[in-house]
Design a protein around this motif. Structure first.
Motif, PDB file in Angstrom:
ATOM      1  N   PRO A 181       0.831  -1.211   0.000  1.00  0.00           N
ATOM      2  CA  PRO A 181       0.000   0.000   0.000  1.00  0.00           C
ATOM      3  C   PRO A 181       0.867   1.264   0.000  1.00  0.00           C
ATOM      4  O   PRO A 181       1.869   1.336   0.703  1.00  0.00           O
ATOM      5  N   GLY A 192      -3.071   5.930  -1.176  1.00  0.00           N
ATOM      6  CA  GLY A 192      -4.224   5.040  -1.274  1.00  0.00           C
ATOM      7  C   GLY A 192      -4.094   4.008  -2.385  1.00  0.00           C
ATOM      8  O   GLY A 192      -4.821   3.019  -2.397  1.00  0.00           O
ATOM      9  N   ASP A 193      -3.211   4.227  -3.338  1.00  0.00           N
ATOM     10  CA  ASP A 193      -2.975   3.240  -4.394  1.00  0.00           C
ATOM     11  C   ASP A 193      -2.103   2.119  -3.845  1.00  0.00           C
ATOM     12  O   ASP A 193      -1.610   2.193  -2.720  1.00  0.00           O
ATOM     13  N   ASN A 194      -1.922   1.097  -4.658  1.00  0.00           N
ATOM     14  CA  ASN A 194      -1.050  -0.007  -4.279  1.00  0.00           C
ATOM     15  C   ASN A 194       0.092  -0.120  -5.279  1.00  0.00           C
ATOM     16  O   ASN A 194      -0.114   0.029  -6.484  1.00  0.00           O
ATOM     17  N   LYS A 248       1.618   0.743 -10.482  1.00  0.00           N
ATOM     18  CA  LYS A 248       0.643   1.202  -9.491  1.00  0.00           C
ATOM     19  C   LYS A 248      -0.723   0.691  -9.891  1.00  0.00           C
ATOM     20  O   LYS A 248      -1.047   0.594 -11.065  1.00  0.00           O
ATOM     21  N   ALA A 273      -6.492   0.982  -5.394  1.00  0.00           N
ATOM     22  CA  ALA A 273      -6.948   0.069  -4.350  1.00  0.00           C
ATOM     23  C   ALA A 273      -8.384  -0.330  -4.656  1.00  0.00           C
ATOM     24  O   ALA A 273      -9.201   0.490  -5.063  1.00  0.00           O
ATOM     25  N   ARG A 276      -1.518  -9.309   1.119  1.00  0.00           N
ATOM     26  CA  ARG A 276      -0.878  -8.093   1.637  1.00  0.00           C
ATOM     27  C   ARG A 276       0.381  -8.486   2.370  1.00  0.00           C
ATOM     28  O   ARG A 276       0.511  -9.576   2.889  1.00  0.00           O
TER      29      ARG A 276
END
Length: 152
Positions: free
Chosen positions: A70, A74-76, A141, A144, A151
């Motif tokens: 993460p 807020g993106d992964n 990227k 989310a 994770r």
């Protein structure tokens, strides 16, 4: 000409010179800033290249197929291996078997000529062809989502 006209022209010339000088100074500042930014971008790219190489080495030691991290926005960040296979012809070994110099096997035309003469067969090409497998790290990227993912 009257004295006021001459003074007005002199003042106008002076204003024009000041304006040109200000424009030149603005251009010089912009050019300086442009090249400073370019240098910073170059340094960042070099740093990112080193970081990517380090990530590749670290990811090699992991057993996961995909790693999701993460990010603060807020993106992964998604790290995945990219597999590439390709067939490679060992021209030196083929030339040795055919008893011809390696330089004579450079172009497709050369291969066709030797095949037409009967010196080169598909079986010979198959014997001297191997498969190379490369694994490269792919990093990107992803927004989310609500789906469950592995994770860290």
């Amino acid at each position: 000409m009257s004295e006021t006209t001459i003074e007005a022209q002199a003042e106008q010339t002076e204003n024009t010179q000041e304006s040109e000088e200000q424009s030149r100074l603005k251009i010089e500042d912009a050019v300086l800033k442009y090249f400073q930014n370019k240098e910073m971008a170059k340094e960042r790219n070099e740093e990112n290249k080193l970081l990517f190489e380090e990530l590749e080495q670290l990811f090699e030691n992991m057993e996961e197929d995909e790693l999701i991290i993460p990010l603060p926005n807020g993106d992964n960040a998604v790290l995945t291996p990219k597999f590439r296979e390709r067939e490679v012809l060992d021209v030196e070994a083929l030339a040795d078997e055919m008893e011809v110099p390696k330089d004579e096997l450079k172009t497709p035309f050369d291969f066709c000529a030797f095949t037409a003469k009967g010196k080169l067969t598909p079986d010979m090409i198959t014997r001297h062809t191997s498969i190379e497998r490369d694994v490269k790290l792919r990093i990107g990227k992803r927004k989310a989502s609500t789906r469950k993912r592995k994770r860290r």
